[in-house]
Structures are given as C-alpha cells and as structure tokens.
Design an enzyme around this catalytic site. Sequence first.
Site, mmCIF file in Angstrom:
data_model
loop_
_atom_site.group_PDB
_atom_site.id
_atom_site.type_symbol
_atom_site.label_atom_id
_atom_site.label_comp_id
_atom_site.label_asym_id
_atom_site.label_seq_id
_atom_site.Cartn_x
_atom_site.Cartn_y
_atom_site.Cartn_z
ATOM 1 C CG HIS A 48 14.844 -5.287 3.726
ATOM 2 N ND1 HIS A 48 15.931 -5.464 4.779
ATOM 3 C CD2 HIS A 48 14.636 -6.450 3.431
ATOM 4 C CE1 HIS A 48 16.014 -6.809 5.144
ATOM 5 N NE2 HIS A 48 15.045 -7.428 4.374
ATOM 6 C CD GLU B 24 -2.313 1.489 2.691
ATOM 7 O OE1 GLU B 24 -2.590 2.398 3.065
ATOM 8 O OE2 GLU B 24 -2.742 0.253 3.014
#
Length: 130
Positions: free
Chosen positions: A74, A56
């Site tokens: 990450h 998102e």
Amino acid sequence: MRMLHTMLRVGDLERSLSFYTEVLGMQLLRRKDYPSGRFTLAFVGYGDEADNTVLELTHNWDTSQYDLGSGYGHIALGVDDIQAVCDAIRVKGGKVVREPGPMKHGTTVIAFVEDPDGYKVELIQLSSRG
C-alpha cells in the site's frame, strides 16, 4: 539521498487522476505524453517535487488493467482526522475498504481506501501513532 517518487501503472489515466486529485486532494504536478513509447507519465502529490515525495502514475496506452499480484502492499498517507477524511472520500465517490480503527496488534488508528485500479492506500491518524 531522498525518496523522489513511487510509480503505479494505471489502466485509465483520467479516472486515476480524478481519484488522486479530487478524492485524495493531491495536485497534478506535471504530465507528459511519450507517443513513440505509447505511454503517459503524470506526477501527483501534496507539494512540489523539489521538497516532497510524489506519486508517478504511468499509463501504457495499450493496457487497460494490471494484475496487482501479491507483492504490492500500500501507499500510506498521514491524516489529522481519519474519520472526517474517510467521510469526505466516501462523499466524493471513493471506496473505503477498512473503516478507521486500531491496527491489529497495535494502537495506531488506520483505515484503507482503494483507488480505481485496486491499489490500497492506508490512512494513518497522525495524533495516535502507536
């Protein structure tokens, strides 16, 4: 239970969408503006949300950049040919910040790329997980 998505706040939605779709090959799955809240949500991924975890991208209209802080690590993507993927990312204007090679203290071959907001994306060679 299953993981649905991970959210990143981005400063320039079009630039980020270009990176994730054109450079990393994801698809824009859905996008919606929320004028009363002054933000847009865009969902990208490698397959339908019903079956895949997606990303998102949240764009707050009045914020052009974020301090990533020291807590973010990450996002990881598995790839079949890490060198070819890094080469393709470079050709498309992406930034490879760690060339493919074995991870420190291990044998798994990894590389890192950076998105336009500075978020790191780890590439992991699937055939050599160690």
